[in-house]
Design a protein around this motif. Structure first.
Motif, PDB file in Angstrom:
ATOM      1  N   GLY A  25     -14.430 -16.148 -25.521  1.00  0.00           N
ATOM      2  CA  GLY A  25     -13.768 -16.559 -24.285  1.00  0.00           C
ATOM      3  C   GLY A  25     -12.323 -16.098 -24.243  1.00  0.00           C
ATOM      4  O   GLY A  25     -11.810 -15.705 -23.180  1.00  0.00           O
ATOM      5  N   ALA A  48     -10.458 -19.019 -23.429  1.00  0.00           N
ATOM      6  CA  ALA A  48      -9.804 -18.204 -22.405  1.00  0.00           C
ATOM      7  C   ALA A  48      -8.450 -18.790 -22.004  1.00  0.00           C
ATOM      8  O   ALA A  48      -7.456 -18.065 -21.877  1.00  0.00           O
ATOM      9  CB  ALA A  48     -10.721 -18.090 -21.186  1.00  0.00           C
ATOM     10  N   LEU A  98     -17.726 -18.681 -29.630  1.00  0.00           N
ATOM     11  CA  LEU A  98     -17.606 -18.637 -28.180  1.00  0.00           C
ATOM     12  C   LEU A  98     -16.156 -18.789 -27.733  1.00  0.00           C
ATOM     13  O   LEU A  98     -15.754 -18.208 -26.715  1.00  0.00           O
ATOM     14  CB  LEU A  98     -18.474 -19.726 -27.551  1.00  0.00           C
ATOM     15  N   ALA A  99     -15.363 -19.569 -28.465  1.00  0.00           N
ATOM     16  CA  ALA A  99     -13.938 -19.691 -28.133  1.00  0.00           C
ATOM     17  C   ALA A  99     -13.237 -18.352 -28.317  1.00  0.00           C
ATOM     18  O   ALA A  99     -12.390 -17.959 -27.487  1.00  0.00           O
ATOM     19  CB  ALA A  99     -13.288 -20.764 -28.998  1.00  0.00           C
ATOM     20  N   GLY A 120     -10.832 -13.876 -21.378  1.00  0.00           N
ATOM     21  CA  GLY A 120      -9.686 -14.394 -20.630  1.00  0.00           C
ATOM     22  C   GLY A 120      -8.487 -13.479 -20.718  1.00  0.00           C
ATOM     23  O   GLY A 120      -7.783 -13.255 -19.717  1.00  0.00           O
ATOM     24  N   SER A 166     -16.213 -24.497 -24.881  1.00  0.00           N
ATOM     25  CA  SER A 166     -15.553 -23.636 -25.872  1.00  0.00           C
ATOM     26  C   SER A 166     -15.095 -22.323 -25.251  1.00  0.00           C
ATOM     27  O   SER A 166     -13.990 -21.839 -25.539  1.00  0.00           O
ATOM     28  CB  SER A 166     -16.504 -23.358 -27.037  1.00  0.00           C
ATOM     29  N   THR A 167     -15.929 -21.734 -24.403  1.00  0.00           N
ATOM     30  CA  THR A 167     -15.576 -20.460 -23.785  1.00  0.00           C
ATOM     31  C   THR A 167     -14.335 -20.584 -22.910  1.00  0.00           C
ATOM     32  O   THR A 167     -13.404 -19.764 -22.998  1.00  0.00           O
ATOM     33  CB  THR A 167     -16.754 -19.926 -22.952  1.00  0.00           C
ATOM     34  N   PHE A 168     -14.282 -21.617 -22.095  1.00  0.00           N
ATOM     35  CA  PHE A 168     -13.133 -21.790 -21.208  1.00  0.00           C
ATOM     36  C   PHE A 168     -11.871 -22.183 -21.976  1.00  0.00           C
ATOM     37  O   PHE A 168     -10.768 -21.747 -21.626  1.00  0.00           O
ATOM     38  CB  PHE A 168     -13.449 -22.833 -20.135  1.00  0.00           C
TER      39      PHE A 168
END
Length: 244
Positions: free
Chosen positions: A156, A54, A152-153, A160, A49-51
């Motif tokens: 991120g 970003a 988290l998205a 990012g 989710s984080t990546f």
């Protein structure tokens, strides 16, 4: 063939939701499966989710090249995309591969080793005892994982955008907080609830009716992932068409 398998699936669900013999036995299995599905998948869901957040921020910034469009719109687009589609669907597809294959392999191994037959001989409702705790854990933990995935998205996306210089943190925060519609969260949670049911029930169905040996268990595990992913995407379209 489709209607044959679908009929067997419905018959199995009828047995699954039969009144349990003792709830005290089921509670331990429910909490164990909640731990396996939720806590066990938290790290993987968090990283993905984080990546994704970003990358989405940088891609949106790359496409919005007009000086007439404020940079804050990047955060707004990323927020709505993450809530409505990316977090629920991608989380479900990841869990279909991780959790679904595990459930199918576990129940399939019990079938070929005749453990399920032994449960039925002892008068225990095997579908209910083996599958119901997994379904209850799935429809409980998948929505929670989706909520974590959304946060988290967005985080991120903030990192990012700041690291790449695509959008400043102040502009991004302005975007994700402006014109927020809470109905989008309700749509995401409905999707997560349905996806959690699909992942656990379809995978359990594939494992419960395995015939043969360990090779067939592997085939059933692969088939459960494929069928779950296709069903998730089809239900994603239906829910989006109905609710939006």
């Amino acid at each position: 063939m489709f209607f044959t398998h679908f009929g067997k699936y419905l018959i199995l669900l009828k047995k699954v939701f039969k009144k349990p013999e003792k709830w005290s036995i089921y509670w331990k299995e429910i909490f164990l499966n909640m731990n396996n599905i939720g806590v066990g998948s938290l790290g993987l869901v968090g990283i993905i989710s984080t990546f994704i957040g970003a990358v989405m921020t940088m891609q949106i910034a790359f496409q919005l090249v007009s000086d007439l469009i404020p940079s804050s719109i990047i955060g707004q687009i990323n927020r709505d995309s993450s809530i409505l589609e990316l977090s629920p669907t991608i989380t479900a597809l990841v869990l279909a591969g991780k959790v679904g294959s595990s459930i199918s392999s576990q129940i399939g191994s019990m079938r070929v080793s005749e453990q399920i037959d032994a449960l039925e001989i002892m008068g225990i409702n095997a579908p209910g005892y083996l599958i119901l705790p997994k379904i209850l854990a799935g429809i409980t933990m998948v929505p929670l994982l989706v909520i974590v995935s959304i946060f988290l998205a967005l985080a991120g996306g903030l990192m990012g955008g700041a690291l790449s210089g695509a959008v400043t943190p102040a502009e991004y925060i302005t975007g994700i907080t402006s014109d927020f519609n809470g109905y989008t969260v309700a749509v995401a949670l409905v999707k997560a609830f349905v996806f959690g049911f699909i992942i656990t029930s379809v995978s359990a169905f594939q494992g419960f009716y395995v015939t043969g040996g360990s090779l067939e268990v592997g085939y059933a595990s692969t088939k459960s992932v494929v069928v779950s992913c296709i069903t998730i995407l089809a239900c994603d379209y239906i829910i989006t068409a109905v609710m939006l």
